[in-house]
Design a protein around this motif. Structure first.
Motif, PDB file in Angstrom:
ATOM      1  N   ASP A 114       0.859  -1.186   0.000  1.00  0.00           N
ATOM      2  CA  ASP A 114       0.000   0.000   0.000  1.00  0.00           C
ATOM      3  C   ASP A 114       0.894   1.233   0.000  1.00  0.00           C
ATOM      4  OD1 ASP A 114      -2.201  -1.583   0.198  1.00  0.00           O
ATOM      5  OD2 ASP A 114      -2.539  -1.226   2.330  1.00  0.00           O
ATOM      6  N   SER A 254      -2.147  -8.973   6.889  1.00  0.00           N
ATOM      7  CA  SER A 254      -2.229  -7.511   6.912  1.00  0.00           C
ATOM      8  C   SER A 254      -1.433  -7.008   8.096  1.00  0.00           C
ATOM      9  CB  SER A 254      -3.677  -7.050   7.080  1.00  0.00           C
ATOM     10  OG  SER A 254      -4.389  -7.216   5.891  1.00  0.00           O
ATOM     11  N   ARG A 256      -1.010  -3.586  10.689  1.00  0.00           N
ATOM     12  CA  ARG A 256      -1.564  -2.297  11.115  1.00  0.00           C
ATOM     13  C   ARG A 256      -0.627  -1.670  12.139  1.00  0.00           C
ATOM     14  NH1 ARG A 256      -4.364  -3.054   7.572  1.00  0.00           N
ATOM     15  NH2 ARG A 256      -6.603  -3.322   7.392  1.00  0.00           N
TER      16      ARG A 256
HETATM   17  P1  ATP Z   1      -4.373  -4.061   4.210  1.00  0.00           P
HETATM   18  O1  ATP Z   1      -2.975  -4.561   4.210  1.00  0.00           O
HETATM   19  O2  ATP Z   1      -4.545  -2.735   4.806  1.00  0.00           O
HETATM   20  O3  ATP Z   1      -5.367  -5.068   4.702  1.00  0.00           O
HETATM   21  P2  ATP Z   1      -4.598  -4.608   1.511  1.00  0.00           P
HETATM   22  O4  ATP Z   1      -3.343  -4.298   0.789  1.00  0.00           O
HETATM   23  O5  ATP Z   1      -4.889  -6.019   1.832  1.00  0.00           O
HETATM   24  O6  ATP Z   1      -4.722  -3.713   2.752  1.00  0.00           O
HETATM   25  P3  ATP Z   1      -6.466  -4.498  -0.508  1.00  0.00           P
HETATM   26  O7  ATP Z   1      -7.288  -5.666  -0.109  1.00  0.00           O
HETATM   27  O8  ATP Z   1      -5.457  -4.669  -1.572  1.00  0.00           O
HETATM   28  O9  ATP Z   1      -5.811  -3.933   0.753  1.00  0.00           O
HETATM   29  O10 ATP Z   1      -7.392  -3.280  -0.938  1.00  0.00           O
HETATM   30  C1  ATP Z   1      -8.731  -3.265  -0.629  1.00  0.00           C
HETATM   31  C2  ATP Z   1      -8.963  -2.432   0.591  1.00  0.00           C
HETATM   32  O11 ATP Z   1      -8.557  -1.092   0.329  1.00  0.00           O
HETATM   33  C3  ATP Z   1     -10.464  -2.337   0.879  1.00  0.00           C
HETATM   34  O12 ATP Z   1     -10.813  -3.235   1.902  1.00  0.00           O
HETATM   35  C4  ATP Z   1     -10.681  -0.901   1.344  1.00  0.00           C
HETATM   36  O13 ATP Z   1     -10.572  -0.818   2.737  1.00  0.00           O
HETATM   37  C5  ATP Z   1      -9.526  -0.146   0.778  1.00  0.00           C
HETATM   38  N1  ATP Z   1      -9.885   0.667  -0.402  1.00  0.00           N
HETATM   39  C6  ATP Z   1     -10.765   0.397  -1.404  1.00  0.00           C
HETATM   40  N2  ATP Z   1     -10.777   1.365  -2.327  1.00  0.00           N
HETATM   41  C7  ATP Z   1      -9.883   2.294  -1.903  1.00  0.00           C
HETATM   42  C8  ATP Z   1      -9.433   3.534  -2.412  1.00  0.00           C
HETATM   43  N3  ATP Z   1      -9.865   4.044  -3.563  1.00  0.00           N
HETATM   44  N4  ATP Z   1      -8.497   4.209  -1.711  1.00  0.00           N
HETATM   45  C9  ATP Z   1      -7.996   3.731  -0.557  1.00  0.00           C
HETATM   46  N5  ATP Z   1      -8.389   2.565  -0.006  1.00  0.00           N
HETATM   47  C10 ATP Z   1      -9.317   1.847  -0.672  1.00  0.00           C
END
Ligand code: ATP
Length: 262
Positions: A114, A254, A256
């Protein structure tokens, strides 16, 4: 957006020399999967609107049309398939450098993939793979960047865009071109060793978790520790409160911060 307006701004040798810009698509990764058979290594797919964007574990990626970047790079790497997931980290580094070069914003990586600016998530990356034979495969690196979007739905409390943080519009074509230039450079370093030996130090310099306490969320297992950065294969090295050191593999995990998203 026109593909030519991206290509005329970039300096890559082979990456994104062929590409397509779509008006509306379910997801650029799904589209890439559908054309993978015929498409050449390095093909770029960009879309103005995406109706079914996905994050990891099937979560959705929400994005407004015409203001953001939704793109997928289709690659056919000649590296062992176990190593291909590390390409996600290369894209994260390329996005960080692209944002920094173009806007001066102090973009950082929240491990693994991210991108955050001022602790707000501005980009998500999803890498998927299609096996063709035992040792040949296609990789789709999907990248969603919030560029000029100003408002987000209530659930996305951690989201932001380059424009919310910078206060002005940013050229999406210019941003994509810079990211691709950097990605090609990093890809060549990566394929020499098939790991992150030549890149992990730069990654750790821009990784927001390094030196910080993190909560690691593995399915059925949650713990707290201090992140020391990634190793040469992209795992996050975490020292648990018990003193034990573990290497966390990105897969289903994940991370945090203890008091917020990062
Ligand atoms: P994490 O490590 O925080 O769990 P991740 O890399 O697993 O994140 P992804 O699953 O790849 O995250 O991305 C989807 C998540 O990102 C969704 O659950 C939502 O919370 C968030 N999300 C969705 N759209 C957007 C956006 N446009 N901008 C920022 N965050 C978003």
């Amino acid at each position: 957006m026109r593909i030519e307006d991206i290509q005329s701004r970039m300096n890559t040798r082979w990456l994104a020399r062929s590409g397509i810009c779509l008006e509306c698509v379910d997801s650029t990764n799904l589209y890439a999967g559908r054309i993978a058979e015929q498409a050449e290594h390095g093909t770029l797919i960009v879309a103005e609107e995406q109706t079914c964007g996905k994050g990891r574990r099937g979560r959705s990626w929400e994005t407004e049309k015409r203001v953001n970047v939704m793109m997928t790079l289709l690659l056919r790497p000649e590296i062992r398939k176990e190593r291909a997931s590390q390409l996600t980290l290369l894209m994260a580094m390329a996005v960080v450098r692209g944002i920094r070069d173009l806007t001066g914003l102090a973009a950082k990586i929240k491990w693994p993939n991210d991108i955050v600016v001022n602790e707000k998530k501005v980009c998500g990356i999803l890498t998927e793979m299609i096996m063709k034979t035992d040792d040949s495969y296609d990789v789709m690196i999907g990248t969603g960047i919030n560029v000029n979007q100003m408002e987000f739905s209530e659930e996305l409390i951690h989201a932001g865009s380059l424009k919310t943080e910078l206060g002005k519009d940013i050229s999406r074509e210019e941003l994509i071109a810079r990211i691709l230039d950097v990605f090609e450079e990093l890809y060549e370093v990566f394929t020499e060793t098939e790991d992150l030996s030549g890149l992990y130090e730069e990654y750790n310099e821009v990784c927001v978790n390094v030196g910080c306490q993190v909560r690691v969320l593995e399915p059925g297992n949650e713990y707290v520790g201090t992140a020391h950065g990634i190793n040469k294969i992209g795992e996050l090295v975490v020292q648990k409160e018990t003193g034990e050191t573990v290497c966390v593999y990105a897969g289903e995990v994940s991370v945090r911060g203890l008091y917020g998203y990062v």
